[in-house]
Design a protein around this motif. Structure first.
Motif, mmCIF file in Angstrom:
data_model
loop_
_atom_site.group_PDB
_atom_site.id
_atom_site.type_symbol
_atom_site.label_atom_id
_atom_site.label_comp_id
_atom_site.label_asym_id
_atom_site.label_seq_id
_atom_site.Cartn_x
_atom_site.Cartn_y
_atom_site.Cartn_z
ATOM 1 N N MET A 1 33.849 37.149 89.523
ATOM 2 C CA MET A 1 33.971 37.969 88.342
ATOM 3 C C MET A 1 35.272 38.754 88.373
ATOM 4 S SD MET A 1 31.234 37.608 86.382
ATOM 5 C CE MET A 1 30.876 39.097 85.511
ATOM 6 N N ALA A 2 35.623 39.294 89.542
ATOM 7 C CA ALA A 2 36.860 40.070 89.644
ATOM 8 C C ALA A 2 38.064 39.187 89.348
ATOM 9 C CB ALA A 2 36.979 40.698 91.030
ATOM 10 N N THR A 3 38.041 37.966 89.839
ATOM 11 C CA THR A 3 39.156 37.045 89.590
ATOM 12 C C THR A 3 39.258 36.723 88.108
ATOM 13 O OG1 THR A 3 38.811 36.090 91.773
ATOM 14 C CG2 THR A 3 40.145 34.820 90.243
ATOM 15 N N ALA A 4 38.122 36.474 87.465
ATOM 16 C CA ALA A 4 38.120 36.171 86.033
ATOM 17 C C ALA A 4 38.637 37.358 85.233
ATOM 18 C CB ALA A 4 36.716 35.788 85.581
ATOM 19 N N ALA A 5 38.192 38.552 85.592
ATOM 20 C CA ALA A 5 38.660 39.755 84.891
ATOM 21 C C ALA A 5 40.158 39.917 85.066
ATOM 22 C CB ALA A 5 37.927 40.988 85.404
ATOM 23 N N ARG A 6 40.633 39.756 86.280
ATOM 24 C CA ARG A 6 42.066 39.916 86.585
ATOM 25 C C ARG A 6 42.893 38.868 85.839
ATOM 26 N NH1 ARG A 6 45.442 43.509 89.021
ATOM 27 N NH2 ARG A 6 43.959 43.881 90.655
ATOM 28 N N ASN A 7 42.438 37.616 85.852
ATOM 29 C CA ASN A 7 43.189 36.533 85.212
ATOM 30 C C ASN A 7 43.243 36.643 83.698
ATOM 31 O OD1 ASN A 7 43.817 35.401 87.656
ATOM 32 N ND2 ASN A 7 42.163 33.905 87.597
ATOM 33 N N SER A 8 42.255 37.326 83.110
ATOM 34 C CA SER A 8 42.255 37.474 81.655
ATOM 35 C C SER A 8 42.839 38.815 81.211
ATOM 36 C CB SER A 8 40.832 37.306 81.103
ATOM 37 O OG SER A 8 39.996 38.326 81.615
ATOM 38 N N GLY A 9 43.511 39.503 82.132
ATOM 39 C CA GLY A 9 44.174 40.757 81.778
ATOM 40 C C GLY A 9 43.288 41.981 81.853
ATOM 41 N N GLY A 10 42.109 41.836 82.422
ATOM 42 C CA GLY A 10 41.182 42.960 82.519
ATOM 43 C C GLY A 10 41.452 43.844 83.722
ATOM 44 N N VAL A 11 40.654 44.882 83.845
ATOM 45 C CA VAL A 11 40.759 45.845 84.940
ATOM 46 C C VAL A 11 39.544 45.673 85.839
ATOM 47 C CG1 VAL A 11 40.836 48.293 85.513
ATOM 48 C CG2 VAL A 11 42.029 47.458 83.501
ATOM 49 N N VAL A 12 39.748 45.700 87.144
ATOM 50 C CA VAL A 12 38.658 45.542 88.107
ATOM 51 C C VAL A 12 38.349 46.909 88.713
ATOM 52 C CG1 VAL A 12 37.905 44.440 90.246
ATOM 53 C CG2 VAL A 12 39.334 43.176 88.627
ATOM 54 N N LEU A 13 37.111 47.388 88.497
ATOM 55 C CA LEU A 13 36.634 48.648 89.064
ATOM 56 C C LEU A 13 35.658 48.330 90.183
ATOM 57 C CD1 LEU A 13 35.792 50.521 85.745
ATOM 58 C CD2 LEU A 13 37.883 50.695 87.081
ATOM 59 N N ALA A 14 35.786 49.006 91.304
ATOM 60 C CA ALA A 14 34.847 48.845 92.410
ATOM 61 C C ALA A 14 34.032 50.120 92.521
ATOM 62 C CB ALA A 14 35.593 48.580 93.712
ATOM 63 N N GLN A 15 32.742 50.012 92.300
ATOM 64 C CA GLN A 15 31.845 51.160 92.430
ATOM 65 C C GLN A 15 31.281 51.144 93.840
ATOM 66 O OE1 GLN A 15 28.930 51.559 89.330
ATOM 67 N NE2 GLN A 15 27.481 52.458 90.746
ATOM 68 N N VAL A 16 31.501 52.219 94.595
ATOM 69 C CA VAL A 16 31.094 52.259 95.994
ATOM 70 C C VAL A 16 30.242 53.496 96.271
ATOM 71 C CG1 VAL A 16 33.129 50.982 96.749
ATOM 72 C CG2 VAL A 16 33.189 53.472 96.723
ATOM 73 N N LYS A 17 29.449 53.400 97.319
ATOM 74 C CA LYS A 17 28.624 54.531 97.735
ATOM 75 C C LYS A 17 29.441 55.518 98.557
ATOM 76 C CE LYS A 17 24.041 55.390 99.631
ATOM 77 N NZ LYS A 17 22.823 54.760 100.130
ATOM 78 N N ARG A 18 30.373 54.984 99.367
ATOM 79 C CA ARG A 18 31.227 55.847 100.194
ATOM 80 C C ARG A 18 32.501 55.101 100.536
ATOM 81 N NH1 ARG A 18 27.257 53.824 103.420
ATOM 82 N NH2 ARG A 18 25.811 55.483 102.988
ATOM 83 N N LEU A 19 33.538 55.857 100.914
ATOM 84 C CA LEU A 19 34.794 55.275 101.364
ATOM 85 C C LEU A 19 34.762 55.140 102.875
ATOM 86 C CD1 LEU A 19 37.306 57.328 99.191
ATOM 87 C CD2 LEU A 19 36.505 55.001 98.800
ATOM 88 N N CYS A 20 35.515 54.189 103.398
ATOM 89 C CA CYS A 20 35.585 54.013 104.844
ATOM 90 C C CYS A 20 37.030 53.703 105.239
ATOM 91 C CB CYS A 20 34.646 52.916 105.307
ATOM 92 S SG CYS A 20 35.071 51.301 104.676
ATOM 93 N N SER A 21 37.302 53.776 106.520
ATOM 94 C CA SER A 21 38.642 53.506 107.030
ATOM 95 C C SER A 21 38.961 52.017 106.930
ATOM 96 C CB SER A 21 38.746 53.929 108.496
ATOM 97 O OG SER A 21 38.469 55.288 108.634
ATOM 98 N N VAL A 22 40.231 51.714 106.762
ATOM 99 C CA VAL A 22 40.683 50.328 106.717
ATOM 100 C C VAL A 22 40.322 49.645 108.037
ATOM 101 C CG1 VAL A 22 42.697 48.830 106.573
ATOM 102 C CG2 VAL A 22 42.560 50.857 105.136
ATOM 103 N N GLY A 23 39.720 48.469 107.933
ATOM 104 C CA GLY A 23 39.373 47.695 109.119
ATOM 105 C C GLY A 23 38.042 48.059 109.749
ATOM 106 N N SER A 24 37.309 49.043 109.187
ATOM 107 C CA SER A 24 36.047 49.457 109.802
ATOM 108 C C SER A 24 34.852 48.604 109.371
ATOM 109 C CB SER A 24 35.775 50.934 109.524
ATOM 110 O OG SER A 24 35.611 51.153 108.140
ATOM 111 N N LEU A 25 34.999 47.799 108.327
ATOM 112 C CA LEU A 25 33.919 46.922 107.869
ATOM 113 C C LEU A 25 34.191 45.488 108.311
ATOM 114 C CD1 LEU A 25 33.310 47.950 104.153
ATOM 115 C CD2 LEU A 25 31.786 48.322 106.071
ATOM 116 N N PRO A 26 33.158 44.779 108.731
ATOM 117 C CA PRO A 26 33.343 43.355 108.996
ATOM 118 C C PRO A 26 33.746 42.650 107.694
ATOM 119 C CG PRO A 26 31.236 44.112 109.860
ATOM 120 C CD PRO A 26 31.808 45.228 109.042
ATOM 121 N N SER A 27 34.625 41.688 107.773
ATOM 122 C CA SER A 27 35.137 41.043 106.565
ATOM 123 C C SER A 27 34.040 40.401 105.715
ATOM 124 C CB SER A 27 36.190 39.992 106.930
ATOM 125 O OG SER A 27 35.634 39.020 107.788
#
Length: 105
Positions: A1-27
């Motif tokens: 969905m994010a790719t489709a939104a991006r490719n059609s000129g849309g904006v991608v919003l990520a709704q998250v419960k909390r922020l974390c440090s870069v690299g702290s989540l398994p990929s």
């Protein structure tokens, strides 16, 4: 969905419960690569469960998210009715390796 939104000129919003440090989540726990996200919205902790449940019937179920597995013995058996017969017929049409979206929305 994010790719489709991006490719059609849309904006991608990520709704998250909390922020974390870069690299702290398994990929494998990252749903959308950061390069695809235009804006991050952090939901208030007290509003998260009320306004953003996992499904219509539960706020958070670690079984649905794949965090834990339920023993087969603990899963209640479905009564043999029209719903089970339809589900069985549908499952017989599935081919190995195929993906099915059983969403509610």
């Amino acid at each position: 969905m994010a790719t489709a939104a991006r490719n059609s000129g849309g904006v991608v919003l990520a709704q998250v419960k909390r922020l974390c440090s870069v690299g702290s989540l398994p990929s494998r726990q990252v749903g959308i690569p950061g390069a695809m996200v235009d804006c991050v919205v952090v939901v208030d902790e007290e509003d998260h469960d009320e306004y953003h449940p996992m499904s219509y019937t539960s706020r958070h179920d670690p079984v649905l998210s794949g965090e834990i597995k339920t023993p087969v013995e603990d899963v209640p058996k479905m009564p043999l009715n029209e719903r089970k017969i339809i589900a069985r017929r549908a499952s017989m049409a599935l081919k190995p390796g195929k993906v099915v979206n059983l969403g509610i929305g």
